[in-house]
Motif scaffolding. Structure first.
Motif, PDB file in Angstrom:
ATOM      1  N   ILE A  23      38.141  30.997  39.663  1.00  0.00           N
ATOM      2  CA  ILE A  23      37.292  32.121  39.269  1.00  0.00           C
ATOM      3  C   ILE A  23      37.811  33.433  39.842  1.00  0.00           C
ATOM      4  CG2 ILE A  23      34.980  33.090  39.412  1.00  0.00           C
ATOM      5  CD1 ILE A  23      33.945  30.185  39.415  1.00  0.00           C
ATOM      6  N   LEU A  24      37.915  33.518  41.165  1.00  0.00           N
ATOM      7  CA  LEU A  24      38.304  34.794  41.799  1.00  0.00           C
ATOM      8  C   LEU A  24      39.799  35.059  41.718  1.00  0.00           C
ATOM      9  CD1 LEU A  24      36.070  34.625  44.993  1.00  0.00           C
ATOM     10  CD2 LEU A  24      35.691  35.958  42.924  1.00  0.00           C
ATOM     11  N   GLY A  25      40.595  34.063  42.061  1.00  0.00           N
ATOM     12  CA  GLY A  25      42.038  34.259  42.040  1.00  0.00           C
ATOM     13  C   GLY A  25      42.559  34.544  40.643  1.00  0.00           C
ATOM     14  N   GLY A  26      42.065  33.803  39.665  1.00  0.00           N
ATOM     15  CA  GLY A  26      42.465  34.061  38.282  1.00  0.00           C
ATOM     16  C   GLY A  26      42.069  35.447  37.815  1.00  0.00           C
ATOM     17  N   TYR A  27      40.897  35.895  38.230  1.00  0.00           N
ATOM     18  CA  TYR A  27      40.436  37.235  37.866  1.00  0.00           C
ATOM     19  C   TYR A  27      41.312  38.309  38.508  1.00  0.00           C
ATOM     20  CZ  TYR A  27      37.431  41.265  37.245  1.00  0.00           C
ATOM     21  OH  TYR A  27      36.951  42.500  36.920  1.00  0.00           O
ATOM     22  N   PHE A  28      41.630  38.146  39.800  1.00  0.00           N
ATOM     23  CA  PHE A  28      42.477  39.128  40.482  1.00  0.00           C
ATOM     24  C   PHE A  28      43.849  39.217  39.836  1.00  0.00           C
ATOM     25  CE2 PHE A  28      40.013  38.298  44.632  1.00  0.00           C
ATOM     26  CZ  PHE A  28      39.050  39.216  44.257  1.00  0.00           C
ATOM     27  N   VAL A  29      44.448  38.089  39.511  1.00  0.00           N
ATOM     28  CA  VAL A  29      45.770  38.094  38.880  1.00  0.00           C
ATOM     29  C   VAL A  29      45.698  38.739  37.502  1.00  0.00           C
ATOM     30  CG1 VAL A  29      47.614  36.637  37.969  1.00  0.00           C
ATOM     31  CG2 VAL A  29      46.614  36.118  40.175  1.00  0.00           C
ATOM     32  N   SER A  30      44.677  38.417  36.746  1.00  0.00           N
ATOM     33  CA  SER A  30      44.527  38.979  35.404  1.00  0.00           C
ATOM     34  C   SER A  30      44.359  40.499  35.447  1.00  0.00           C
ATOM     35  CB  SER A  30      43.337  38.337  34.702  1.00  0.00           C
ATOM     36  OG  SER A  30      43.142  38.873  33.429  1.00  0.00           O
ATOM     37  N   PHE A  33      47.593  42.246  36.787  1.00  0.00           N
ATOM     38  CA  PHE A  33      48.643  42.179  35.770  1.00  0.00           C
ATOM     39  C   PHE A  33      48.456  43.272  34.719  1.00  0.00           C
ATOM     40  CE2 PHE A  33      49.921  40.552  31.558  1.00  0.00           C
ATOM     41  CZ  PHE A  33      51.291  40.517  31.749  1.00  0.00           C
ATOM     42  N   HIS A  34      47.241  43.410  34.223  1.00  0.00           N
ATOM     43  CA  HIS A  34      46.994  44.403  33.183  1.00  0.00           C
ATOM     44  C   HIS A  34      47.057  45.836  33.735  1.00  0.00           C
ATOM     45  CE1 HIS A  34      45.694  40.909  30.891  1.00  0.00           C
ATOM     46  NE2 HIS A  34      46.065  41.635  29.862  1.00  0.00           N
ATOM     47  N   LEU A  35      46.646  46.037  34.967  1.00  0.00           N
ATOM     48  CA  LEU A  35      46.784  47.368  35.556  1.00  0.00           C
ATOM     49  C   LEU A  35      48.246  47.720  35.812  1.00  0.00           C
ATOM     50  CD1 LEU A  35      43.776  47.498  38.021  1.00  0.00           C
ATOM     51  CD2 LEU A  35      44.059  48.727  35.869  1.00  0.00           C
ATOM     52  N   ILE A  79      47.580  34.844  45.203  1.00  0.00           N
ATOM     53  CA  ILE A  79      47.647  36.006  46.101  1.00  0.00           C
ATOM     54  C   ILE A  79      49.028  36.641  46.030  1.00  0.00           C
ATOM     55  CG2 ILE A  79      47.661  36.677  48.543  1.00  0.00           C
ATOM     56  CD1 ILE A  79      45.331  34.700  48.929  1.00  0.00           C
ATOM     57  N   LEU A  80      50.071  35.817  45.991  1.00  0.00           N
ATOM     58  CA  LEU A  80      51.430  36.344  45.893  1.00  0.00           C
ATOM     59  C   LEU A  80      51.627  37.103  44.582  1.00  0.00           C
ATOM     60  CD1 LEU A  80      54.250  36.413  47.238  1.00  0.00           C
ATOM     61  CD2 LEU A  80      54.778  34.375  45.892  1.00  0.00           C
ATOM     62  N   LEU A  81      51.152  36.548  43.481  1.00  0.00           N
ATOM     63  CA  LEU A  81      51.248  37.240  42.191  1.00  0.00           C
ATOM     64  C   LEU A  81      50.473  38.556  42.198  1.00  0.00           C
ATOM     65  CD1 LEU A  81      50.939  34.353  39.587  1.00  0.00           C
ATOM     66  CD2 LEU A  81      52.902  35.834  39.964  1.00  0.00           C
ATOM     67  N   SER A  82      49.289  38.542  42.790  1.00  0.00           N
ATOM     68  CA  SER A  82      48.497  39.774  42.857  1.00  0.00           C
ATOM     69  C   SER A  82      49.207  40.837  43.687  1.00  0.00           C
ATOM     70  CB  SER A  82      47.120  39.492  43.458  1.00  0.00           C
ATOM     71  OG  SER A  82      46.367  38.670  42.614  1.00  0.00           O
ATOM     72  N   ILE A  89      52.074  48.242  40.352  1.00  0.00           N
ATOM     73  CA  ILE A  89      51.119  49.321  40.098  1.00  0.00           C
ATOM     74  C   ILE A  89      51.486  50.540  40.920  1.00  0.00           C
ATOM     75  CG2 ILE A  89      48.718  50.054  40.393  1.00  0.00           C
ATOM     76  CD1 ILE A  89      47.935  47.124  39.829  1.00  0.00           C
ATOM     77  N   TYR A  90      51.774  50.322  42.190  1.00  0.00           N
ATOM     78  CA  TYR A  90      52.144  51.430  43.068  1.00  0.00           C
ATOM     79  C   TYR A  90      53.413  52.121  42.580  1.00  0.00           C
ATOM     80  CZ  TYR A  90      53.846  53.933  47.123  1.00  0.00           C
ATOM     81  OH  TYR A  90      54.337  54.899  47.948  1.00  0.00           O
TER      82      TYR A  90
END
Length: 99
Positions: A23-30, A33-35, A79-82, A89-90
């Motif tokens: 739930i949380l990890g998938g949301y953070f990666v998604s 990624f889009h940002l 976490i690594l992907l995020s 992003i930066y």
């Protein structure tokens, strides 16, 4: 016909880690990624497509989290992907600023 006991996971923490990673990890990666894509390409167009592709990517990442052997490993991967996407992003906001 009952389930095979070797496939059942009786302890709480492995199950909890998979559920939270899904739930949380998938949301953070998604989201990251889009940002990251939005920081390098045309922002309004990317953000409009995020409403659809973000949900699809999130669901795929949820399924992958439950297919993994260990919830903690999938948390580490997410976490690594995020963090990689946060770096993109930066860099995208640093190099693609319009003054």
């Amino acid at each position: 016909m009952p389930a095979n006991p070797k496939y059942l996971n009786p302890s709480f923490w492995p199950r909890f880690s998979k559920i939270t990673a899904a739930i949380l990890g998938g949301y953070f990666v998604s989201v990251t990624f889009h940002l990251a894509i939005a920081s390098w390409f045309n922002r309004p167009e990317v953000l409009m497509t995020t409403a659809f592709t973000g949900f699809i990517l999130w669901v795929v990442l949820m399924v992958l989290a439950f297919l993994a052997k260990s919830g903690w490993k999938i948390w580490g991967i997410y976490i690594l992907l995020s963090l990689v996407f946060l770096l993109l992003i930066y860099l995208g906001q640093t190099y693609n600023t319009t003054a």
